[in-house]
Design an enzyme around this catalytic site. Structure first.
Site, PDB file in Angstrom:
ATOM      1  N   HIS A  30       0.830  -1.201   0.000  1.00  0.00           N
ATOM      2  CA  HIS A  30       0.000   0.000   0.000  1.00  0.00           C
ATOM      3  C   HIS A  30       0.875   1.266   0.000  1.00  0.00           C
ATOM      4  O   HIS A  30       0.615   2.210  -0.741  1.00  0.00           O
ATOM      5  CB  HIS A  30      -0.908   0.000   1.235  1.00  0.00           C
ATOM      6  N   ASP A 132      -5.858   5.657   1.758  1.00  0.00           N
ATOM      7  CA  ASP A 132      -6.184   4.249   1.648  1.00  0.00           C
ATOM      8  C   ASP A 132      -7.524   4.041   2.364  1.00  0.00           C
ATOM      9  O   ASP A 132      -7.752   4.634   3.417  1.00  0.00           O
ATOM     10  CB  ASP A 132      -5.068   3.438   2.341  1.00  0.00           C
ATOM     11  N   TRP A 357      -1.771  -7.158  -5.489  1.00  0.00           N
ATOM     12  CA  TRP A 357      -2.240  -6.326  -6.605  1.00  0.00           C
ATOM     13  C   TRP A 357      -1.110  -5.522  -7.235  1.00  0.00           C
ATOM     14  O   TRP A 357      -1.044  -5.311  -8.439  1.00  0.00           O
ATOM     15  CB  TRP A 357      -3.385  -5.422  -6.171  1.00  0.00           C
TER      16      TRP A 357
HETATM   17  C1  LIG Z   1      -7.936  -7.344  -3.706  1.00  0.00           C
HETATM   18  C2  LIG Z   1      -6.926  -7.305  -4.726  1.00  0.00           C
HETATM   19  O1  LIG Z   1      -7.195  -7.284  -5.863  1.00  0.00           O
HETATM   20  N1  LIG Z   1      -5.729  -7.251  -4.352  1.00  0.00           N
HETATM   21  C3  LIG Z   1      -5.212  -7.872  -3.227  1.00  0.00           C
HETATM   22  C4  LIG Z   1      -4.169  -8.631  -3.861  1.00  0.00           C
HETATM   23  O2  LIG Z   1      -3.278  -8.932  -2.918  1.00  0.00           O
HETATM   24  C5  LIG Z   1      -2.780  -7.883  -2.104  1.00  0.00           C
HETATM   25  C6  LIG Z   1      -1.796  -8.415  -1.166  1.00  0.00           C
HETATM   26  O3  LIG Z   1      -0.567  -8.083  -1.569  1.00  0.00           O
HETATM   27  C7  LIG Z   1      -3.821  -7.281  -1.286  1.00  0.00           C
HETATM   28  O4  LIG Z   1      -3.331  -6.227  -0.463  1.00  0.00           O
HETATM   29  C8  LIG Z   1      -4.808  -6.793  -2.210  1.00  0.00           C
HETATM   30  O5  LIG Z   1      -5.837  -6.393  -1.401  1.00  0.00           O
END
Ligand SMILES: CC(=O)N[C@H]1CO[C@H](CO)[C@@H](O)[C@@H]1O
Ligand SMILES: *[C@@H]1O[C@H](CO)[C@@H](O)[C@H](O)[C@H]1NC(C)=O
Length: 461
Positions: A30, A132, A357
């Site tokens: 993040h 966030d 992500w």
């Molecule tokens: C929800 C999403 O699409 N992404 C998640 C994918 O994985 C990461 C972890 O690294 C999450 O923080 C995200 O929320």
């Protein structure tokens, strides 16, 4: 990107008369996205203030390759919180629960942040808070300041967000193009983090809109679906990703090794900053890679601690003599590695990933197919998007087995499937095509550039 040509279409002096506060959630995936976003928008001349505890701001800066000189960092003194080593995952829980104390401590930013807002409110035309969603509690008091407004910056995919909410509220309307299987969330979230998220979402109502680190070429369908949910009624939306910027000053040693390898011949392996593997799983992975005979670059690290500057990290235990046996074929990196540069290297032909992500966006933008091995959080969703919907990756192991040890023969088979099979070739060419399109979406007139322009024009209104 953000070249002067389109910067001119904003009212520059109007952008200079506002102030943007960026408030990241203190976990690497993040922090990183919000810092990159900060660099991107500050290139338009808008003053950007990045807010957090000293330790987390230092973490974000130390792992970032871009020039951040134009960003104002508000480093609040880090309060005491426990920063235990990662818990070695067991069969039912892979979520990094050891980070919970640092997550809880982030709530204490509420008061200093409110003071900061008040300090600025009389001095500028408008205060813009970009946060966030997991920091909604901290930023809540913007709503009592007449010239302040807020936007949530989503570090997760629209696909995940849509399906998880839609499912949670009882599937209120039919959706085309559903994944065949809704991923199981079992073991993906701890009870504490579920509570934490639910609590934060209560403070989301006052926001003006949402910013997605995604590209409409990848997730336009799901961004549109999200806007149909009642909780998003009347909220503005912009999908401005990818927000990545290439270019770094120093070259990591792994890049020099990659220089010596053939095109698209190397599998890159990393499970991000929030995954810890058991010793047994590390052994199986090591053997699987060795037996596959494919070239590899493996970043082998435990999950971050709440305070990444506390040392004493666990030594990863590789099999006896492993590095000697695999010399020339693979390298194992245990320090922080510049992932985007690695993925952008011509020698990389595949990425074994936990599907955070951030990693997904980086890999898709760089045109690298993914061998998906989701671990926790919403990663199984990301993996479904990558493998089933976009078809730019395959799963290491079926979702149903995600809690089990993946043995070396499965790994060997899957690595070869990605790196040296007809199917792998097809995945690679689809991934490259998508990568080119996504990268071009940021060119003048491209879909992400238009969204970003629209956002900047909105801010300069
Ligand atoms: C929800 C999403 O699409 N992404 C998640 C994918 O994985 C990461 C972890 O690294 C999450 O923080 C995200 O929320
Ligand atoms: C490895 O795992 C696969 C899938 O679970 C299984 O079919 C296979 O028999 C296992 N192989 C060994 C050598 O244990």
């Amino acid at each position: 990107m953000a070249d002067d040509q389109h910067k001119d279409s904003y009212n520059k002096s109007s952008l200079e008369s506002i102030v943007v506060f960026v408030v990241p959630f203190p976990a690497q995936g993040h922090l990183n996205q919000l810092l990159q976003f900060s660099c991107l928008i500050s290139s338009f001349g808008v003053p950007v203030h990045f807010v957090g505890y000293r330790t987390h701001i230092q973490q974000a800066k130390s792992r970032n390759l871009q020039d951040t000189q134009q960003i104002h960092f508000h480093e609040f003194p880090t309060p005491h919180f426990d920063s235990p080593p990662p818990i070695i995952p067991n069969s039912i829980m892979k979520f990094p629960t050891h980070l919970q104390p640092s997550f809880e401590a982030s709530k204490q930013l509420h008061e200093p942040f409110t003071n900061l807002l008040h300090e600025f409110s009389n001095k500028v035309k408008r205060i813009v808070v970009i946060h966030d969603p997991l920091m909604s509690y901290v930023v809540q008091d913007f709503s009592s300041i007449p010239n302040a407004e807020s936007y949530a910056f989503h570090c997760i995919s629209a696909f995940t967000q849509f399906f998880s909410f839609w499912d949670a509220i009882g599937r209120p309307f039919p959706v085309e193009g559903m994944p065949k299987v809704i991923p199981s969330m079992e073991g993906c979230f701890s009870f504490e983090i579920m509570n934490f998220m639910a609590y934060q979402y209560e403070f989301m109502h006052y926001r003006t809109g949402d910013i997605f680190n995604s590209c409409r070429l990848i997730e336009g369908t799901y961004v549109d679906l999200l806007s149909k949910l009642e909780m998003n009624a009347n909220k503005k939306q912009w999908s401005i990703g990818p927000i990545l910027q290439k270019g770094s000053s120093t070259r990591h040693k792994s890049l020099e090794w990659l220089d010596k390898q053939g095109p698209k011949s190397v599998l890159y392996i990393s499970f991000g900053s929030s995954t810890t593997m058991t010793d047994k799983q590390i052994q199986e992975l090591a053997m699987g890679l060795e037996n596959s005979k494919q070239k590899f670059l493996w970043v082998l690290r435990d999950a971050d601690k709440g305070n990444v500057f506390d040392d004493e990290t666990r030594e990863a235990r590789l099999p006896e003599g492993y590095q000697e046996r695999t010399e020339g074929t693979g390298i194992v990196v245990t320090d922080w590695a510049p992932q985007l540069e690695i993925l952008g290297h011509t020698s990389i032909g595949g990425f074994m990933s936990h599907c955070g992500w951030n990693s997904c966006m980086e890999s898709m933008t760089m045109g690298v197919p993914i061998l998906a091995w989701p671990m926790h959080s919403e990663q199984p969703w990301n993996a479904t998007l990558i493998t089933e919907i976009l078809e730019v990756g395959i799963q290491v192991t079926e979702q149903a087995h995600q809690m089990e040890l993946v043995n070396s023969s499965t790994i060997e088979k899957d690595v070869n499937r990605l790196m040296v099979s007809k199917e792998g070739e097809e995945l690679r060419s689809r991934a490259e095509k998508l990568g080119r399109q996504v990268w071009q979406s940021r060119d003048e007139g491209g879909v992400s550039q238009l969204e970003l322009s629209s956002f900047m024009a909105h801010l300069s209104r």
